[in-house]
Design a protein around this motif. Structure first.
Motif, mmCIF file in Angstrom:
data_model
loop_
_atom_site.group_PDB
_atom_site.id
_atom_site.type_symbol
_atom_site.label_atom_id
_atom_site.label_comp_id
_atom_site.label_asym_id
_atom_site.label_seq_id
_atom_site.Cartn_x
_atom_site.Cartn_y
_atom_site.Cartn_z
ATOM 1 N N THR A 3 1.022 -1.255 0.007
ATOM 2 C CA THR A 3 -0.023 0.009 -0.047
ATOM 3 C C THR A 3 0.767 1.168 -0.109
ATOM 4 N N MET A 4 1.894 1.342 0.614
ATOM 5 C CA MET A 4 2.767 2.352 0.780
ATOM 6 C C MET A 4 3.535 2.621 -0.639
ATOM 7 N N LEU A 5 3.768 1.572 -1.494
ATOM 8 C CA LEU A 5 4.331 1.593 -2.963
ATOM 9 C C LEU A 5 3.256 2.123 -3.806
ATOM 10 N N ALA A 6 2.249 1.772 -3.685
ATOM 11 C CA ALA A 6 1.039 2.193 -4.472
ATOM 12 C C ALA A 6 0.799 3.565 -4.247
ATOM 13 N N THR A 54 15.781 -0.354 -8.619
ATOM 14 C CA THR A 54 14.704 -0.634 -9.374
ATOM 15 C C THR A 54 13.926 0.510 -9.572
ATOM 16 N N ASP A 55 12.692 0.619 -10.104
ATOM 17 C CA ASP A 55 11.870 1.654 -10.076
ATOM 18 C C ASP A 55 10.597 1.397 -9.377
ATOM 19 N N LEU A 56 9.710 2.276 -8.940
ATOM 20 C CA LEU A 56 8.550 2.108 -8.148
ATOM 21 C C LEU A 56 7.547 1.125 -8.670
ATOM 22 N N PRO A 57 7.166 1.275 -10.143
ATOM 23 C CA PRO A 57 6.375 0.247 -10.693
ATOM 24 C C PRO A 57 6.839 -1.021 -10.660
ATOM 25 N N SER A 58 8.086 -1.265 -10.954
ATOM 26 C CA SER A 58 8.434 -2.729 -10.986
ATOM 27 C C SER A 58 8.596 -3.121 -9.492
ATOM 28 N N LEU A 59 8.916 -2.349 -8.531
ATOM 29 C CA LEU A 59 9.138 -3.006 -7.148
ATOM 30 C C LEU A 59 7.536 -3.384 -6.528
ATOM 31 N N LEU A 60 6.706 -2.520 -7.161
ATOM 32 C CA LEU A 60 5.417 -2.700 -6.585
ATOM 33 C C LEU A 60 4.836 -4.097 -7.411
ATOM 34 N N GLU A 61 4.822 -4.172 -8.579
ATOM 35 C CA GLU A 61 4.559 -5.472 -9.304
ATOM 36 C C GLU A 61 5.237 -6.764 -8.573
ATOM 37 N N LYS A 62 6.614 -6.601 -8.406
ATOM 38 C CA LYS A 62 7.420 -7.701 -7.733
ATOM 39 C C LYS A 62 6.656 -8.095 -6.313
#
Length: 292
Positions: A178-181, A208-216
């Motif tokens: 939720t924090m990354l989102a 990495t980047d925020l979108p990639s980290l959130l996906e992971k």
């Protein structure tokens, strides 16, 4: 007053840094202090006991001191200190008082005239920064844990949106998604350095980047506390200039900037290497008419 033991002074509060994970990451002085104080105020007595047992330290009394009892325990510890006892303050891991319990006791000790002495060592902040490879000459912002409530967390992220300096924060695994989102929604796609389980068996460090980290994170359950270093914005930098670097260099050199200054500025503005910018600047300077 009780007499001083070897390595400690009576009536002194020692703020002792302890390992983040690897028990070998402890200083000789820290071991000396922990082995000779009268009391150890510990955020997690079980974790501290493992450390003491690993180095065969016996004698000091362990006192639970954490965020839920610090207002109650701090005055009692101050009484012990004023009576001549020596006390070591330790958190579960790292340096007390930095996103860990300790600041209340330390501040109260100063107010009561009690000597406070640091015993420096491991810190999650410096550990993560040291392996990030990020140039920190312009500094960084440390914000600890972001608020757990969504509205308050978003408010903090909004305040950081236009900040040029990178910022470092901690996050628990159950709140990371939720924090990354929220961060992606407010900050946009930013580069982020991730440090997880530092100095432990399954430690990892990566960019990495925020979108990639959130996906992971969304695909796999995460474990261990995360330390995140998120890049600052470049929106307020002149990197959006749409003229060629040669024209920008010509303008800056005509204004009187040195080759080095002009090259550095254009490298940042136009996204080219400083070496390439300097070579272009040198070529342009040689072509400029000499001043009378």
């Amino acid at each position: 007053m009780s007499g001083a033991k070897q390595g400690t002074e009576p009536g002194t509060l020692y703020v002792v840094a302890t390992p983040l994970g690897n028990l070998k990451d402890i200083t000789l002085r820290a071991l000396d202090i922990l082995g000779t104080v009268d009391l150890i105020a510990a955020e997690d007595t079980r974790t501290t006991l493992k450390l003491l047992n690993a180095y065969q330290i016996k004698g000091p009394k362990l006192v639970p001191y954490h965020e839920h009892n610090e207002k109650e325990k701090a005055p009692l510890l101050i009484e012990k200190l004023l009576a001549g006892k020596s006390v070591a303050l330790v958190s579960e891991a790292g340096t007390p008082g930095i996103s860990d319990p300790g600041t209340f006791l330390v501040r109260l000790a100063h107010e009561k005239g009690v000597k406070v002495r640091p015993v420096p060592g491991p810190s999650a902040i410096s550990t993560a920064l040291s392996v990030s490879g990020l140039d920190l000459k312009r500094g960084f912002i440390f914000i600890g844990f972001l608020p757990s409530k969504k509205g308050e967390r978003k408010k903090v992220l909004e305040q950081l949106k236009d900040e040029k300096r990178p910022f470092l924060c901690y996050e628990a695994p159950h709140r990371l998604k939720t924090m990354l989102a929220d961060a992606l929604e407010i900050l946009g796609s930013r580069k982020v350095f991730v440090a997880r389980e530092m100095t432990k068996k399954f430690e990892e460090y990566f960019w990495t980047d925020l979108p990639s980290l959130l996906e992971k994170i969304s695909k796999k359950k995460s474990r261990g506390e995360f330390t995140l270093l998120i890049e600052g914005t470049s929106e307020n930098l002149p990197s959006k200039i749409e003229i060629p670097p040669e024209e920008r260099l010509d303008l800056l050199l005509t204004k009187g900037l040195s080759l080095k200054e002009a090259a550095k500025q254009v490298a940042q503005e136009c996204g080219i290497s400083r070496k390439e910018a300097y070579q272009l600047a040198l070529k342009i300077k040689n072509a400029l008419p000499e001043k009378p």
